[in-house]
Design a protein around this motif. Structure first.
Motif, PDB file in Angstrom:
ATOM      1  N   LEU B 179       0.838  -1.200   0.000  1.00 18.98           N
ATOM      2  CA  LEU B 179       0.000   0.000   0.000  1.00 18.98           C
ATOM      3  C   LEU B 179       0.870   1.245   0.000  1.00 18.98           C
ATOM      4  O   LEU B 179       0.639   2.180  -0.773  1.00 18.98           O
ATOM      5  CB  LEU B 179      -0.895   0.003   1.237  1.00 18.98           C
ATOM      6  N   ALA B 180       1.896   1.250   0.865  1.00 14.88           N
ATOM      7  CA  ALA B 180       2.779   2.413   0.946  1.00 14.88           C
ATOM      8  C   ALA B 180       3.475   2.648  -0.388  1.00 14.88           C
ATOM      9  O   ALA B 180       3.655   3.790  -0.813  1.00 14.88           O
ATOM     10  CB  ALA B 180       3.801   2.208   2.060  1.00 14.88           C
ATOM     11  N   GLU B 181       3.834   1.556  -1.059  1.00 14.24           N
ATOM     12  CA  GLU B 181       4.478   1.709  -2.370  1.00 14.24           C
ATOM     13  C   GLU B 181       3.518   2.369  -3.366  1.00 14.24           C
ATOM     14  O   GLU B 181       3.903   3.279  -4.103  1.00 14.24           O
ATOM     15  CB  GLU B 181       4.934   0.348  -2.896  1.00 14.24           C
ATOM     16  N   THR B 182       2.274   1.930  -3.386  1.00 17.30           N
ATOM     17  CA  THR B 182       1.341   2.524  -4.348  1.00 17.30           C
ATOM     18  C   THR B 182       0.991   3.960  -3.952  1.00 17.30           C
ATOM     19  O   THR B 182       0.619   4.755  -4.802  1.00 17.30           O
ATOM     20  CB  THR B 182       0.038   1.720  -4.482  1.00 17.30           C
ATOM     21  N   ALA B 183       1.081   4.278  -2.653  1.00 21.98           N
ATOM     22  CA  ALA B 183       0.789   5.648  -2.241  1.00 21.98           C
ATOM     23  C   ALA B 183       1.985   6.558  -2.486  1.00 21.98           C
ATOM     24  O   ALA B 183       1.896   7.760  -2.259  1.00 21.98           O
ATOM     25  CB  ALA B 183       0.394   5.684  -0.766  1.00 21.98           C
ATOM     26  N   GLY B 184       3.105   5.966  -2.905  1.00 19.84           N
ATOM     27  CA  GLY B 184       4.259   6.767  -3.282  1.00 19.84           C
ATOM     28  C   GLY B 184       4.930   7.473  -2.126  1.00 19.84           C
ATOM     29  O   GLY B 184       5.426   8.582  -2.281  1.00 19.84           O
ATOM     30  N   VAL B 185       4.978   6.848  -0.942  1.00 15.46           N
ATOM     31  CA  VAL B 185       5.628   7.512   0.184  1.00 15.46           C
ATOM     32  C   VAL B 185       7.133   7.235   0.161  1.00 15.46           C
ATOM     33  O   VAL B 185       7.585   6.267  -0.440  1.00 15.46           O
ATOM     34  CB  VAL B 185       5.035   7.051   1.541  1.00 15.46           C
ATOM     35  N   SER B 186       7.877   8.105   0.809  1.00 14.36           N
ATOM     36  CA  SER B 186       9.325   7.931   0.870  1.00 14.36           C
ATOM     37  C   SER B 186       9.666   6.886   1.931  1.00 14.36           C
ATOM     38  O   SER B 186       8.808   6.473   2.707  1.00 14.36           O
ATOM     39  CB  SER B 186       9.996   9.246   1.235  1.00 14.36           C
ATOM     40  N   GLU B 189       9.011   8.232   5.415  1.00 20.99           N
ATOM     41  CA  GLU B 189       7.579   8.254   5.753  1.00 20.99           C
ATOM     42  C   GLU B 189       7.073   6.849   6.024  1.00 20.99           C
ATOM     43  O   GLU B 189       6.235   6.623   6.893  1.00 20.99           O
ATOM     44  CB  GLU B 189       6.784   8.865   4.593  1.00 20.99           C
ATOM     45  N   HIS B 193       5.248   6.048   9.405  1.00 18.31           N
ATOM     46  CA  HIS B 193       3.801   5.825   9.429  1.00 18.31           C
ATOM     47  C   HIS B 193       3.402   4.354   9.397  1.00 18.31           C
ATOM     48  O   HIS B 193       2.272   4.016   9.727  1.00 18.31           O
ATOM     49  CB  HIS B 193       3.144   6.537   8.247  1.00 18.31           C
TER      50      HIS B 193
END
Ligand SMILES: Nc1ncnc2c1ncn2[C@@H]1O[C@H](COP(=O)(O)OP(=O)(O)O)[C@@H](O)[C@H]1O
Ligand SMILES: [Mg+2]
Lengths: 262, 280
Positions: B179-186, B189, B193
């Protein structure tokens, strides 16, 4: 919003896939030279037997298949949002923080609130995900994907775990949201009715390629419509299922209702 | 009185009928108020009753009132506060250093394969050497001063923190990383998070072990080669046969332990309010 190897230079297509191969074993490929174009703002439903590779294709478009063997060209826009079958809300973040997860703009919270209101979850910003029902969780997931203003929305059986009534509500909501935000959509589903009700185009995946590509040109998307039934029978036949209910019977539990979701 | 209550005719509007079929509860049920205090208070009562009836010989265990009087005297002379402050500083310093080291190592080893290859093995080996067995070596390296004491405590703290945080981190479901990958977080982050809150239950469990470990190490280092602190006070009292002073020292240790464990539980309840578990 994930990083992808390919970038579209010409804006006539939101998605362009050419000769896509993916395989998990030496025995045989799951995708065998698949080609696919999706126009900006077009709503495409992808159906296919279980194990036919629908999720594999979707993950390739989402950029989540770095460890899978294969080759081919995938071009997708910069801003891609993914909706999973489970809502995938972070259990340790409140609903609003889940919606704005990863947003860096100053007005993120405000936009998150607007998105939550759009999916009918105003007032639930401070709730924990486990306090929401399954349908509400999935609506929050929709809000999270749309708050990013995606050019492409990828959804893998997003309503698969919901009950029939909630699913109908979600159909109405999704259409409304897509009309407002105009992303290109690739929706994976195993539900032929869902595909016809929602999509501009239905494609059938078989043997690792697009086996059928049908445009849905119905005035009224109602199961009472004989054209709807004909299309349904055609698609079911494509999936290898006999549809003996062909000339438009009305099942109460599959009737499509266009009342607003709540 | 009760009969009048029972025979009084019911007002239908005041009490709406409430007939329900209720299943037998299998979970532990609702929290008892001050439930955590029940056990300690019962033990205390046992001590008071035992001493008052003469069942407990004062030479074995001083009476509670003698202990209170002794504590009063020690406080008046300022010795108790002084010892307590010294001990608390040691424990807190060791705890802080150990927690920081354990957490950082767990995150590095949990998030990078290279880090895991370098860190995990040595920590597992360290884990199989009892901490207290290292004291002779630590004394040779750092002398018998505060440095050695704090390091011994930190060593006892960092292992449980590392083990449980690492474990908690590794059991975060891969789907959240996706999910974090698809949300494009660093990466930063993602750690803030997803990784840290996801590993929090493990970390807090580790913290509870760590607090106990810190206290254990504190007791040991204070009773060897120490010239200050609660442990020194106890050792001295032991030489002069002052049971009451020893008990005061033990009570202080117990209070330290209870306060520390209570604080961790409080943090746990605040930090993990997103969870729905049997703990309630
Ligand atoms: N991670 C994986 N490892 C091995 N095989 C997989 C993996 N993911 C999918 N497959 C296989 O690839 C095929 C297609 O899977 P999938 O794309 O999930 O199908 P669908 O979503 O259409 O049901 C299936 O035969 C499945 O067993
Ligand atoms: Mg699938």
């Amino acid at each position: 919003m994930a990083t992808h190897p390919g970038r579209l230079t010409d804006r006539t297509a939101a998605v362009r896939v050419r000769g896509l191969h993916r395989s998990f074993s030496r025995a045989g490929g799951v995708l065998n030279g698949l080609d696919l174009d999706i126009a900006p703002g077009e709503f495409v439903a992808l159906i296919g037997r279980s194990g036919s590779g629908k999720s594999t294709l979707l993950r390739a478009l989402a950029g989540l298949d770095r460890d899978v063997a294969g080759h081919g060209a995938v071009d997708v826009p910069d801003k891609v949002s993914v909706v999973f079958q489970d809502s995938r809300l972070l259990p340790w973040k409140r609903v609003l923080d889940n919606v704005t997860f990863g947003l860096r703009d100053k007005d993120a919270a405000q936009r998150g609130q607007v998105a939550l209101a759009e999916v009918g979850l105003e007032g639930r910003e401070k709730a924990w995900p486990h306090e929401l029902s399954g349908g509400e969780q999935q609506r929050a997931a929709l809000a999270r994907s749309l708050v990013r203003d995606p050019e492409l929305l990828l959804a893998d059986e997003p309503f698969g775990a919901l009950d029939a009534l909630t699913r109908i509500r979600m159909h109405v909501l999704l259409r409304k949201l897509c009309e407002a935000h105009q992303p290109a959509v690739l929706l994976v589903t195993h539900d032929v009715d869902e595909a016809i009700v929602l999509a501009d185009r239905v494609i059938v995946l078989d043997d690792g390629v697009v086996a059928r590509d049908l445009r849905v040109d119905l005035d009224r998307r109602s199961q009472a419509d004989p054209e709807f039934a004909a299309l349904r029978a055609q698609l079911l036949a494509e999936l290898g299922v006999e549809d003996d209910s062909a000339p438009a019977p009305r099942h109460a539990h599959t009737r499509y209702d266009r009342k607003a979701a709540s | 009185m009760t009969t009048i209550e029972a025979t009084r005719p019911r007002l239908p509007s005041a009490e709406p009928a409430d007939d329900r079929v209720v299943r037998r509860r299998l979970g532990p049920g609702r929290r008892i108020r001050f439930g955590y205090a029940v056990g300690p208070v019962a033990l205390l009562a046992l001590w008071v009753v035992g001493s008052a009836t003469g069942l407990i010989d004062p030479r074995t265990l001083s009476e509670p009132w003698t202990v209170v009087a002794t504590a009063g005297g020690l406080i008046e002379s300022g010795r108790l506060q002084e010892s307590l402050a010294t001990s608390a500083v040691r424990a807190v310093l060791g705890l802080l250093i150990g927690v920081a080291a354990g957490t950082v190592l767990a995150i590095v080893s949990g998030l990078s394969r290279l880090g895991e290859s370098f860190i995990d093995g040595p920590v597992q080996i360290k884990r199989s050497i009892p901490n207290l067995a290292l004291i002779p070596l630590l004394i040779l390296w750092f002398g018998i001063g505060e440095e050695m004491k704090v390091i011994t405590i930190a060593l006892g703290v960092f292992v449980p923190i590392y083990i449980h945080t690492h474990n908690g981190l590794r059991s975060i479901e891969g789907k959240y990383a996706e999910l974090a990958e698809t949300a494009g977080v660093s990466r930063g982050e993602f750690v803030r998070h997803v990784v840290l809150p996801g590993a929090m239950p493990g970390f807090l469990l580790g913290l509870r072990f760590a607090v106990t470990g810190a206290l254990l190490a504190l007791v040991v280092v204070e009773q060897i080669n120490s010239t200050s602190g609660i442990g020194h006070m106890i050792t001295l009292a032991s030489n002069y046969g002052q049971t009451d002073v020893i008990v005061v020292g033990l009570v202080v240790y117990a209070i330290l332990g209870l306060v520390a464990d209570g604080s961790v539980r409080l943090i746990e309840r605040k930090a993990l309010s997103w969870r729905r578990t049997l703990a309630g």
